[in-house]
Enzyme design. Structure first.
Site, PDB file in Angstrom:
ATOM      1  N   GLN A 139       0.733  -1.136  -0.307  1.00 53.14           N
ATOM      2  CA  GLN A 139       0.062  -0.298   0.202  1.00 53.14           C
ATOM      3  C   GLN A 139       0.867   1.182   0.044  1.00 53.14           C
ATOM      4  OE1 GLN A 139      -2.852   0.754  -0.436  1.00 53.14           O
ATOM      5  NE2 GLN A 139      -2.325   2.841   0.590  1.00 53.14           N
ATOM      6  N   CYS A 140       1.150   1.597  -1.093  1.00 57.09           N
ATOM      7  CA  CYS A 140       2.297   2.644  -1.093  1.00 57.09           C
ATOM      8  C   CYS A 140       1.968   4.535  -0.888  1.00 57.09           C
ATOM      9  CB  CYS A 140       2.874   2.502  -3.089  1.00 57.09           C
ATOM     10  SG  CYS A 140       3.419   1.412  -3.043  1.00 57.09           S
ATOM     11  N   GLN A 141       0.630   4.367  -1.394  1.00 52.24           N
ATOM     12  CA  GLN A 141      -0.329   5.408  -1.494  1.00 52.24           C
ATOM     13  C   GLN A 141      -0.221   5.956   0.308  1.00 52.24           C
ATOM     14  OE1 GLN A 141      -4.309   6.733  -1.856  1.00 52.24           O
ATOM     15  NE2 GLN A 141      -4.194   8.490  -3.102  1.00 52.24           N
ATOM     16  N   PRO A 271      -5.872  -1.559   5.131  1.00 56.15           N
ATOM     17  CA  PRO A 271      -6.447  -0.424   5.704  1.00 56.15           C
ATOM     18  C   PRO A 271      -7.384   0.843   4.951  1.00 56.15           C
ATOM     19  CG  PRO A 271      -4.395   0.104   4.836  1.00 56.15           C
ATOM     20  CD  PRO A 271      -4.961  -1.227   4.802  1.00 56.15           C
ATOM     21  N   GLU A 276      -6.895   2.461  -5.318  1.00 48.25           N
ATOM     22  CA  GLU A 276      -6.903   2.330  -7.243  1.00 48.25           C
ATOM     23  C   GLU A 276      -5.285   2.121  -8.065  1.00 48.25           C
ATOM     24  OE1 GLU A 276      -6.256   6.264  -6.312  1.00 48.25           O
ATOM     25  OE2 GLU A 276      -6.793   4.900  -4.829  1.00 48.25           O
ATOM     26  N   HIS A 300     -16.109   3.317  -6.969  1.00 51.20           N
ATOM     27  CA  HIS A 300     -15.175   4.611  -7.043  1.00 51.20           C
ATOM     28  C   HIS A 300     -13.876   3.916  -6.851  1.00 51.20           C
ATOM     29  CE1 HIS A 300     -13.529   7.991  -4.292  1.00 51.20           C
ATOM     30  NE2 HIS A 300     -13.008   6.679  -4.198  1.00 51.20           N
ATOM     31  N   GLU A 301     -13.145   2.953  -7.074  1.00 59.62           N
ATOM     32  CA  GLU A 301     -12.194   2.315  -7.348  1.00 59.62           C
ATOM     33  C   GLU A 301     -11.724   3.001  -8.874  1.00 59.62           C
ATOM     34  OE1 GLU A 301     -10.251   2.844  -4.831  1.00 59.62           O
ATOM     35  OE2 GLU A 301     -11.658   2.510  -3.741  1.00 59.62           O
ATOM     36  N   HIS A 304     -11.804   6.588 -10.643  1.00 55.91           N
ATOM     37  CA  HIS A 304     -10.214   6.018 -10.405  1.00 55.91           C
ATOM     38  C   HIS A 304      -8.645   6.187 -11.295  1.00 55.91           C
ATOM     39  CE1 HIS A 304      -9.191   8.219  -6.304  1.00 55.91           C
ATOM     40  NE2 HIS A 304      -9.477   7.200  -6.680  1.00 55.91           N
ATOM     41  N   GLU A 323      -9.288  13.424  -5.733  1.00 54.16           N
ATOM     42  CA  GLU A 323     -10.646  12.310  -4.502  1.00 54.16           C
ATOM     43  C   GLU A 323     -11.959  13.035  -5.017  1.00 54.16           C
ATOM     44  OE1 GLU A 323     -10.238   9.476  -3.455  1.00 54.16           O
ATOM     45  OE2 GLU A 323      -8.271   8.766  -3.429  1.00 54.16           O
ATOM     46  N   TYR A 388     -12.480  13.797  -0.526  1.00 57.89           N
ATOM     47  CA  TYR A 388     -13.084  13.351  -1.617  1.00 57.89           C
ATOM     48  C   TYR A 388     -14.581  13.890  -0.363  1.00 57.89           C
ATOM     49  CZ  TYR A 388     -10.668   8.980   0.015  1.00 57.89           C
ATOM     50  OH  TYR A 388      -9.665   8.499  -0.190  1.00 57.89           O
TER      51      TYR A 388
END
Length: 617
Positions: A139-141, A271, A276, A300-301, A304, A323, A388
């Site tokens: 999870q890089c963001q 988490p 996306e 939603h994804e 993206h 977002e 968002y």
């Protein structure tokens, strides 16, 4: 010759991306489950964007073990600079001489991840659903790619990527699988998996997962991937809507460019609701509610794929461009599939989330602005529903200001103009003003708009007039509960028989707003009569537990602690801990200590801050 000045727009990177641009990355990694690390090398193809004025290449790193650096095949002089919290440690690579504008150098870095890597979570077999094999995912963001490999870790830079990954278990990445080459046996019981990402993407969209993963079709260009024991139920949950969603958004913006749209349902410690990652959305198992009620996360994804992945915020200070646009497009998809009233219904749920976030930070807090100041700050600390929902409400306001028909013409123009690029809020403003300049009426309205208040004022924006047709029935039901014991209202299972899961969510949110919480016995009655405590829909169950915690209903204390050991999605985990600690702090702390190794590092750090205040990383 004049000096080249390229001011960097992103304050959350230590890289000198204003002198060099990473245009292609080759990532060669071996996944070592026994050591819980990735080992390999990355090769950056870097383009000079000065006239030979820069003789250093500076890349972001965080807790990675760099063992060797070569520039154009030759050993290089390099050093790790002193750490700068919270951004990690810059890797400075010396060049013998500057490089002319647009010329290329290849930087090959040998690297290992460490146990302090914040992007990767390693799960034991016991933490997976069928408990047979280990699992890892990334999870890089926002700024965690730098803890996997040295890179220009900023959304203002985009690169194509080749992945060459060896693992004893199936691998998924944010690229298209090279099917004829992948799964090729290597020595030591491992297989090689190769992926190409031909559309340039920022570092935060670099993604890997490996584990006991199987796939099943959910549409003509889509598969779902997950643990074999969960495959059928995940397929059922997603197969009815995925292609309909893609068709709907293609009509609103333009055709999907990534080839495949797939979904990886991760183990429960993931988490976020979804991430996306291109080609493979990473999603929480909490959307698998056996009623197809929570597939909005997929809308939603998917959205993206245009907003965020193709057209990207230049820095996390302008996160609303990712977002806010994505929530706007998500709700346009829902309107196309379910009707306009459903878009407003979703926006009403969103407004509640926005109000909660503003209350959490405080109405004059920096992080409640649309454009935030993140100099010296960790973007994760600013993460909330504000970009968002405040972003959505700004775009919804613009749509209502110029008219939906006209705004619909702007949407594909915007996503075409910035396709493959990154932008900030000021470029967005200039683009919409320019687009409507020949339309006297729209141009006047847009020029008279108080842009500075929208961009910089903290707190809530003006509340739009929403269509409340789908919420009125649940508002009425909430009022009946509020009227007890003065009224003669007697709750019955039939009260909620015709309500959707999302309507029950709104009902429970209304109950949470009561100035005087329910009495404990009424909270307990609600759970029993409506069957809320046993709901398989976590969106419903978690809110019911929060109602019970507010009421001081001890019958929900243990079920809350139990749920906190089963799901790692921060949307549920953080509010539940906040509510639980108010009524039983020892249980909250005990539950966290018991489950902290189950949570993702990002989630664990945020809950620690919620429970114990600031802690040094």
């Amino acid at each position: 010759m004049a000096t080249t000045i390229n001011p960097p727009r992103d304050p959350n990177t230590l890289s000198n991306y204003n002198n060099w641009l990473s245009t292609h990355i080759t990532a060669n990694f071996d996944i070592l489950f026994d050591q819980k690390k990735l080992v390999g090398n990355v090769i950056h193809k870097l383009k000079s964007i000065t006239n030979a004025e820069s003789t250093d290449i500076v890349l972001d790193t965080s807790h990675v073990d760099v063992t060797d650096v070569k520039v154009d095949g030759k050993p290089s002089v390099w050093e790790l600079l002193p750490p700068v919290k919270p951004y990690g440690t810059a890797l400075k690579i010396k060049l013998d001489q500057g490089v002319k504008m647009d010329e290329i150098v290849h930087v090959d870095i040998s690297v290992k991840t460490t146990e302090k890597c914040t992007a990767l979570q390693w799960l034991t077999p016991a933490q997976t659903s069928n408990k047979k094999h280990p699992y890892m995912f990334s999870q890089c963001q926002a700024i965690h790619a730098r803890s996997i490999f040295p890179c220009q870790d900023t959304p203002d830079v985009k690169s194509t990527i080749d992945f060459n990954i060896t693992s004893p278990l199936p691998v998924i990445a944010s690229g298209l699988l090279v099917r004829d080459a992948s799964g090729a046996p290597q020595t030591g019981g491992k297989n090689l998996y190769q992926f190409h990402q031909k559309v340039p993407i920022p570092s935060y969209l670099f993604a890997l997962a490996s584990g006991d993963i199987s796939e099943a079709a959910i549409g003509p260009r889509s598969v779902v991937a997950t643990s074999p024991d969960k495959l059928r139920e995940c397929q059922w949950e997603l197969e009815a809507d995925t292609e309909n969603f893609i068709n709907a958004i293609e009509k609103i913006v333009y055709p999907y460019v990534w080839g495949e749209y797939n979904v990886l349902i991760l183990p429960p410690s993931f988490p976020y609701g979804g991430m996306e990652n291109p080609i493979f959305t990473f999603a929480t198992p909490s959307i698998i509610s056996k009623d197809r009620e929570n597939v909005d996360v997929i809308a939603h994804e998917l959205a993206h794929s245009w907003s965020g992945n193709l057209v990207t915020n230049a820095s996390w200070e302008h996160f609303w461009l990712n977002e806010g646009w994505t929530v706007y497009l998500e709700r346009r998809i829902l309107a196309a599939v379910h009707g306009e009233a459903y878009r407003h219904f979703s926006a009403i749920i969103g407004w509640k989330a926005l109000s909660d976030s503003v209350d959490h930070f405080g109405h004059d807090h920096e992080f409640t602005r649309l454009i935030t100041d993140l100099k010296g700050k960790d973007p994760d600390d600013a993460f909330s529903s504000i970009p968002y929902e405040k972003g959505f409400n700004f775009l919804f306001h613009l749509e209502n200001l110029v008219g939906k028909q006209k705004f619909d013409q702007f949407i594909p123009h915007y996503f075409t103009k910035f396709k493959g690029k990154s932008l900030d809020s000021y470029e967005f403003k200039a683009t919409i003003l320019d687009f409507f300049k020949s339309d006297a009426e729209a141009s006047k309205l847009l020029n008279e708009l108080d842009w500075d208040t929208w961009f910089y004022a903290p707190g809530l924006p003006p509340k739009p007039k929403f269509d409340t047709s789908l919420v009125d029935v649940v508002y009425d039901l909430a009022k009946k509960w509020q009227s007890i014991p003065e009224s003669s209202f007697k709750p019955q299972p039939s009260d909620i028989k015709d309500l959707t899961g999302n309507q029950i969510v709104v009902f429970l949110e209304q109950v949470l707003l009561f100035e005087r919480p329910l009495a404990p016995e009424l909270s307990k009655l609600m759970g029993e009569v409506y069957g809320l405590a046993k709901s398989a829909n976590i969106e419903v169950a978690n809110l019911y537990f929060r109602v019970g915690l507010n009421a001081g209903d001890e019958s929900v204390f243990e079920p809350t602690a139990d749920l906190l050991g089963k799901i790692g999605r921060m949307k549920f985990v953080r509010p539940l801990y906040r509510n639980l600690q108010k009524v039983n702090r020892p249980l909250a702390i005990e539950t966290f200590e018991k489950n902290k190794d189950f949570y993702h590092p990002i989630c664990r750090a945020m809950v620690e801050k919620d429970l114990f205040g600031k802690k040094d990383a």
